[in-house]
Design a protein around this motif. Sequence first.
Motif, PDB file in Angstrom:
ATOM      1  N   PHE A 106       1.861  38.321  23.379  1.00 35.39           N
ATOM      2  CA  PHE A 106       3.174  38.305  24.040  1.00 35.39           C
ATOM      3  C   PHE A 106       3.346  39.557  24.895  1.00 35.39           C
ATOM      4  O   PHE A 106       3.795  39.496  26.041  1.00 35.39           O
ATOM      5  N   ARG A 107       2.975  40.696  24.345  1.00 32.69           N
ATOM      6  CA  ARG A 107       3.138  41.952  25.075  1.00 32.69           C
ATOM      7  C   ARG A 107       2.105  42.080  26.198  1.00 32.69           C
ATOM      8  O   ARG A 107       2.420  42.601  27.276  1.00 32.69           O
ATOM      9  N   ASP A 126      18.810  37.920  28.012  1.00 35.03           N
ATOM     10  CA  ASP A 126      17.427  38.407  28.064  1.00 35.03           C
ATOM     11  C   ASP A 126      16.770  38.323  26.690  1.00 35.03           C
ATOM     12  O   ASP A 126      15.601  37.913  26.562  1.00 35.03           O
ATOM     13  N   PHE A 127      17.515  38.711  25.654  1.00 34.16           N
ATOM     14  CA  PHE A 127      16.954  38.654  24.307  1.00 34.16           C
ATOM     15  C   PHE A 127      16.729  37.209  23.867  1.00 34.16           C
ATOM     16  O   PHE A 127      15.707  36.881  23.253  1.00 34.16           O
ATOM     17  N   LYS A 156      13.013  32.716  22.522  1.00 27.45           N
ATOM     18  CA  LYS A 156      12.501  31.361  22.767  1.00 27.45           C
ATOM     19  C   LYS A 156      11.042  31.410  23.213  1.00 27.45           C
ATOM     20  O   LYS A 156      10.207  30.631  22.736  1.00 27.45           O
ATOM     21  N   GLU A 157      10.742  32.323  24.140  1.00 25.74           N
ATOM     22  CA  GLU A 157       9.378  32.401  24.662  1.00 25.74           C
ATOM     23  C   GLU A 157       8.402  32.843  23.583  1.00 25.74           C
ATOM     24  O   GLU A 157       7.244  32.403  23.575  1.00 25.74           O
ATOM     25  N   PHE A 158       8.854  33.694  22.662  1.00 27.46           N
ATOM     26  CA  PHE A 158       7.967  34.112  21.577  1.00 27.46           C
ATOM     27  C   PHE A 158       7.633  32.931  20.678  1.00 27.46           C
ATOM     28  O   PHE A 158       6.467  32.723  20.315  1.00 27.46           O
ATOM     29  N   PHE A 218       3.811  28.673  18.929  1.00 25.47           N
ATOM     30  CA  PHE A 218       3.385  27.281  18.782  1.00 25.47           C
ATOM     31  C   PHE A 218       2.059  27.039  19.511  1.00 25.47           C
ATOM     32  O   PHE A 218       1.144  26.409  18.979  1.00 25.47           O
ATOM     33  N   LYS A 219       1.939  27.555  20.739  1.00 27.90           N
ATOM     34  CA  LYS A 219       0.700  27.367  21.511  1.00 27.90           C
ATOM     35  C   LYS A 219      -0.482  28.036  20.817  1.00 27.90           C
ATOM     36  O   LYS A 219      -1.589  27.489  20.780  1.00 27.90           O
ATOM     37  N   ILE A 220      -0.241  29.225  20.272  1.00 26.22           N
ATOM     38  CA  ILE A 220      -1.317  29.942  19.587  1.00 26.22           C
ATOM     39  C   ILE A 220      -1.706  29.227  18.296  1.00 26.22           C
ATOM     40  O   ILE A 220      -2.887  29.099  17.976  1.00 26.22           O
TER      41      ILE A 220
END
Length: 660
Positions: A337-338, A376-377, A382-384, A389-391
């Motif tokens: 993510f980072r 923003d948070f 959500k993106e995390f 899920f993808k990982i």
Amino acid sequence: MDKITSSLYTINKVVEEGLRFNIPRYQRLYVWEDEQVETLFNDLHTACSVNKDMYYIGGVILVKNKWNNELFDLVDGQQRFTTLWLMAYELGDLLLGFRNKGKEQRIQFAIRPKVEKYFLELSSGQDFSTELNREFEDLVRIDLARRRLKELIQSKIKNESEKELFANFIAKKLKFVITTVPQKTDLNKLFETLNNRGEQLSQDEILKARILAGIQSRPARWKYSGIWNACNDTRNYLERALSYEIGSSRSVADSYNQWSNTFDSKKIRSLFDKSNNLQTDLLSLEKILSKRKVEDIAQSDDEILTELHPHTTDDELQKVRSILTFPQLLLHTLRIFRYERDLNDIQRINEKELLKIFDEYFLPKKPPISQEEIDDFEKDCKEFVELLFKIREVFDKYIIKWVELEQNNEELMIKKVRKQNQKKGGWAYYLRRELTEQYNGLTHLQGLLYHSQQNTTQYWLTPYLYWLLDHPSFEDAYDWLKKLDNVLFCTNRDEELLTDRTWECMEDYPQHPIDYSILHEELGTGFPHYWFYKIDFILWHEKDELRKPQWNSYKVTAKNSIEHIGPQNPRDKRDKVCIKQLDKMGNLVLVTRSINSEYGDQPYKVKRARFNDKKNKGSYDSLKSDLIYANETWNDELAERHQEKILQVLERYFDNTKIE
């Protein structure tokens, strides 16, 4: 002493206060196995390497010994404390003050004279043989743990200055709380309390609540909660975990694209809408925190499991478990993510510090106040979860899992997911798992990495999972992992932290020359275990060139003990067949501790006969062993010739897998 007192201690403070400890007769024997010993050592070594301010190992409960006012009985924490004491023995005089108080040992074992004698003889420079220890139940686990710690120190710590640094870290920065209870305490009630502690929320459950709290819409919160729960279920494949959450395996199969072999994440999220009729306004924080409950899904597990294709075979229902814990997967996800956002690395994977790491690298330092901060948070949260899920999807698709073949028998393997249909009042789709030889090479290579790296970190997975997000072919995934393995572990960059090396490999291969010159050294049991696993993998990889089709069935298994083929100290001096090559790679193999104990100081011919007996039953100690035991006799010349052959095979492999 009539009251309970608690205080934070270091090893140095124990020494300064002159505390001595007794393992009372009602305590069980030392029971820690290799995995627990390795975890404690590796955690300590990592903490020392990154110069942490402290490393906390929990609490110890003491009660004053009835018969000796200078002793405290260890009521709780004896496994950890005894392991630290064993570590002190293997660090020699560097922690001598912790090992002993004057002429007395720091820890004594009530009514276990054999254990007392064992350590007294160790202190005087003597050593029990493993075979002798097996005669004494009291000694078996303690001796195995001490020997494993000795191997870990030899393989992980390069020189005396590093050893001194490590010992100083243990003495000054390892901390624990000592709680002393009154002598009149009812120990039966105390043990009952210790054994029935209420189960606290785990760190990943607390993290889940904090991330979901950042999602403003309750229906959306429910969807992301369901995805999180499915990813958390590491004892099932993702498709089955989703089926449990949603209540229908057919709906999950419908959301799987058989052409790209990926889930449609939008369809998955929509399934959570339908399965719960959007009745999410009633969700409490307790519900969000809770793990999957049978009453929360549309069908019971048994009903879901009956939604199988009629051609389903028993092996598809074999139990599985992940090579990573869920907190470890979360930390690998956070690194990716980072990286995707061009942010700095988290520097460590330590599931015991999950919340601390997320506080530092993901969660806001103060509660979002403005609407822009809140939005923003929410976007980050959500993106995390979407990235998680993808990982988890590629993790299940490409990465080995422990698969239970029968009770108490697991094997590492990758099973292919396949979408299959059946005409039954209309077309119905099913997701099936099947074993294929196509993935054997990838399975072997991951087994090498898994068994040779720390179980608590497996840093190689971060760049590999990141690359797999593009869903390459298995052939490409295999080729890429060969190169990643070479760059990470065969380029003589031990001075660099593995976190830095893996971060460097996230996007492209760094150009570092291959270096396996270590294999020319005389390190004996000090050789890193990685190189034995690597040699066996390369031998398997080159089996066609070596004309060894019988190696097709070889499996990578955990090994933890370096065996001298030509024994170091044979019972008969005439059986000492290797002198110049004794501690060189040509005379060494990596085997299990039990095999090492079985072969021990036996002459070559006895070892060879035992090896061939197991080989005839389809079991190999190692492929390197198979090459060695092809010789009727063994000596320095043959050991040197064997080493030269191994180096030739390695040279060919590295040439074929080099980065263009």
